[in-house]
Enzyme design. Structure first.
Site, PDB file in Angstrom:
ATOM      1  N   HIS A  21       0.867  -1.190   0.000  1.00 20.75           N
ATOM      2  CA  HIS A  21       0.000   0.000   0.000  1.00 20.75           C
ATOM      3  C   HIS A  21       0.897   1.232   0.000  1.00 20.75           C
ATOM      4  O   HIS A  21       1.688   1.417   0.945  1.00 20.75           O
ATOM      5  CB  HIS A  21      -0.892   0.007   1.243  1.00 20.75           C
ATOM      6  CG  HIS A  21      -1.748  -1.226   1.371  1.00 20.75           C
ATOM      7  ND1 HIS A  21      -3.065  -1.253   0.988  1.00 20.75           N
ATOM      8  CD2 HIS A  21      -1.465  -2.478   1.818  1.00 20.75           C
ATOM      9  CE1 HIS A  21      -3.568  -2.470   1.206  1.00 20.75           C
ATOM     10  NE2 HIS A  21      -2.616  -3.228   1.708  1.00 20.75           N
ATOM     11  N   HIS A 210      -8.440  -8.240  -0.499  1.00 16.35           N
ATOM     12  CA  HIS A 210      -7.870  -8.736   0.756  1.00 16.35           C
ATOM     13  C   HIS A 210      -8.880  -9.726   1.351  1.00 16.35           C
ATOM     14  O   HIS A 210     -10.052  -9.387   1.550  1.00 16.35           O
ATOM     15  CB  HIS A 210      -7.683  -7.598   1.756  1.00 16.35           C
ATOM     16  CG  HIS A 210      -6.477  -6.747   1.509  1.00 16.35           C
ATOM     17  ND1 HIS A 210      -6.205  -6.155   0.308  1.00 16.35           N
ATOM     18  CD2 HIS A 210      -5.453  -6.397   2.348  1.00 16.35           C
ATOM     19  CE1 HIS A 210      -5.070  -5.462   0.403  1.00 16.35           C
ATOM     20  NE2 HIS A 210      -4.591  -5.596   1.630  1.00 16.35           N
ATOM     21  N   GLU A 213      -7.137 -12.617   5.924  1.00 14.87           N
ATOM     22  CA  GLU A 213      -6.075 -12.003   6.747  1.00 14.87           C
ATOM     23  C   GLU A 213      -6.499 -12.182   8.206  1.00 14.87           C
ATOM     24  O   GLU A 213      -5.916 -12.974   8.929  1.00 14.87           O
ATOM     25  CB  GLU A 213      -5.915 -10.522   6.391  1.00 14.87           C
ATOM     26  CG  GLU A 213      -4.829  -9.814   7.197  1.00 14.87           C
ATOM     27  CD  GLU A 213      -4.750  -8.309   6.892  1.00 14.87           C
ATOM     28  OE1 GLU A 213      -5.712  -7.730   6.346  1.00 14.87           O
ATOM     29  OE2 GLU A 213      -3.706  -7.701   7.241  1.00 14.87           O
ATOM     30  N   ASP A 293       3.400  -5.329   2.357  1.00 14.57           N
ATOM     31  CA  ASP A 293       2.116  -4.793   2.823  1.00 14.57           C
ATOM     32  C   ASP A 293       2.218  -3.301   3.166  1.00 14.57           C
ATOM     33  O   ASP A 293       1.861  -2.457   2.349  1.00 14.57           O
ATOM     34  CB  ASP A 293       1.600  -5.599   4.019  1.00 14.57           C
ATOM     35  CG  ASP A 293       0.090  -5.503   4.196  1.00 14.57           C
ATOM     36  OD1 ASP A 293      -0.566  -4.846   3.369  1.00 14.57           O
ATOM     37  OD2 ASP A 293      -0.438  -6.088   5.164  1.00 14.57           O
ATOM     38  N   ASP A 294       2.679  -2.980   4.377  1.00 17.77           N
ATOM     39  CA  ASP A 294       2.790  -1.581   4.820  1.00 17.77           C
ATOM     40  C   ASP A 294       4.164  -1.427   5.478  1.00 17.77           C
ATOM     41  O   ASP A 294       4.280  -1.368   6.708  1.00 17.77           O
ATOM     42  CB  ASP A 294       1.674  -1.265   5.824  1.00 17.77           C
ATOM     43  CG  ASP A 294       0.305  -1.463   5.215  1.00 17.77           C
ATOM     44  OD1 ASP A 294      -0.126  -0.602   4.441  1.00 17.77           O
ATOM     45  OD2 ASP A 294      -0.318  -2.519   5.477  1.00 17.77           O
TER      46      ASP A 294
HETATM   47  N1  ADE Z   1      -4.797  -1.421   4.280  1.00 22.46           N
HETATM   48  C1  ADE Z   1      -3.470  -1.279   4.418  1.00 22.46           C
HETATM   49  N2  ADE Z   1      -2.937  -2.390   4.916  1.00 22.46           N
HETATM   50  C2  ADE Z   1      -3.935  -3.282   5.076  1.00 22.46           C
HETATM   51  C3  ADE Z   1      -4.012  -4.610   5.528  1.00 22.46           C
HETATM   52  N3  ADE Z   1      -2.936  -5.293   5.944  1.00 22.46           N
HETATM   53  N4  ADE Z   1      -5.211  -5.202   5.566  1.00 22.46           N
HETATM   54  C4  ADE Z   1      -6.297  -4.552   5.170  1.00 22.46           C
HETATM   55  N5  ADE Z   1      -6.282  -3.290   4.744  1.00 22.46           N
HETATM   56  C5  ADE Z   1      -5.108  -2.657   4.677  1.00 22.46           C
HETATM   57 ZN    ZN Z   2      -2.664  -5.149   2.476  1.00 19.67          ZN
END
Ligand code: ADE
Ligand code: ZN
Length: 359
Positions: A21, A210, A213, A293-294
């Site tokens: 992201h 997504h 998770e 991911d982030d």
């Molecule tokens: N937005 C940013 N990271 C995310 C994640 N790991 N799961 C869901 N939405 C997200």
């Molecule tokens: Zn994500």
């Protein structure tokens, strides 16, 4: 840097990243810099973590779950205001990714979180495009942009944003490669988004979501059955808890799972990297890629994710070759680009084997 003997090989291995992201690559230092520049007040009065980049980074070490993280993620991105902010953010990610051997990246952004604050969609996609073009010129890194819709907002908002992007011609002209769906998962099961995904499918637009998770394996099944999703972002619970039939279905359909091991640990989706279902993925032949991911929130870009797995699972060079090639095969780039990247992987593997046979 990890301590595995394969570190240099993993760094050099040509990689594709499919689950990153852009807003999640906003490092605390840049977050504070942009907040000052754009006169955005961070909520220091209610949360002491916003005292400094260091205290914010320390707080990032203690996320309880996905929603806890998302609270910080949405506050963080509120400092992104003008075109230069988005271009700087995206270029910083591409530069870092290129330094870690990423050769093709498919990155997410969350338009609703910006348009709701008055930022134009055209501003975001135009500035990210500039960063993509610079990354291609500077690093030979190819990339695609995926527009994620937010699950915690109503379907009507997602449909409106999708229509806006489609009317602007962003899917037809390649500005946007696909739609995705992210944000809070458990309260928002995939069938809620049936109309959105049907509209995209009707127009021949690629679809990812997504799922699995924090949500159960059922969310992965529903994403395939009801939404006809072509890719699943995360899907980790389909492997840790899913039955053999679901896994066999993922294998048969060659559905790419874009997995994020460090993220899964940081958000308490799995207890440790050792619990990441890497062996089941490899042994069953599910198509998957390893992603960050982030990265600014979870303390690791793509290479740190590869290394974290290697530290625990001690894979062979051939296993990494298969993973890297699987990730290229599952990419949304041209067949020509894939062929080029397969050759680049062959070169790196060959060089490693020659060097180590000589010793
Ligand atoms: N937005 C940013 N990271 C995310 C994640 N790991 N799961 C869901 N939405 C997200
Ligand atoms: Zn994500």
């Amino acid at each position: 840097m990890c301590n595995t003997p394969l570190h240099a090989f993993l760094a050099a291995l040509p990689k594709a990243e499919h689950h990153m992201h852009l807003e999640g690559s906003l490092e605390p230092e840049l977050l504070f810099e942009l907040a000052a520049k754009n006169r955005i007040t961070l909520p220091l009065s209610s949360d002491a973590a916003f005292a400094s980049p260091a205290s914010l980074r320390a707080r990032y070490e203690a996320f309880q779950n996905l929603d806890d993280f998302l609270g910080y993620y949405y506050i963080g991105m509120s400092v992104l205001v003008d075109a230069a902010d988005f271009e700087a953010l995206a270029y910083a990610y591409f530069a870092k990714a290129a330094s870690q051997g990423v050769r093709h990246a498919e990155v997410f952004f969350d338009p609703q979180a910006h348009t709701d604050r008055g930022v134009e969609l055209a501003t975001i996609v135009g500035s990210v495009r500039k960063a993509q073009d610079r990354a291609e010129a500077d690093f030979g890194l190819s990339s695609e942009l995926i527009m994620c819709l937010l699950r915690h907002l109503p379907l009507s908002s997602a449909l409106e944003t999708f229509k806006h992007a489609n009317d602007a011609g962003y899917f037809k002209d390649g500005t946007l490669a696909a739609i995705g769906m992210d944000s809070s998962e458990k309260p928002f099961p995939p069938p809620l988004w049936k109309d959105l995904f049907a509209a995209a499918e009707g127009l021949g637009i690629r679809r990812t979501i997504h799922a699995g998770e924090e949500g159960p394996p059922l969310y992965v099944t529903q994403s395939l059955d009801v939404l006809h999703a072509q890719r699943i972002d995360h899907g980790v619970r389909a492997l840790t808890e899913g039955d053999d039939a679901l896994v066999a279905r993922l294998v048969a359909s060659k559905t790419l799972l874009t997995m994020c091991p460090i993220s899964n640990v940081k958000l308490n989706c799995i207890p440790s990297i050792a619990a990441f279902p890497l062996r089941r993925l490899i042994e069953t032949g599910v198509r998957f890629s390893i992603n960050s991911d982030d990265p600014a929130y979870f303390g690791g870009y793509i290479l740190e994710n590869y290394c974290a797995l290697q530290d625990v699972f001690d894979l062979s060079v051939r296993e990494w070759e298969t993973i890297a090639k699987g990730s290229i095969a599952g990419s949304w780039c041209s067949e020509e680009r894939k062929a080029q990247l397969f050759l680049e992987i062959d070169d790196v593997v060959h060089a490693y084997v020659m060097e180590n046979e000589e010793q």
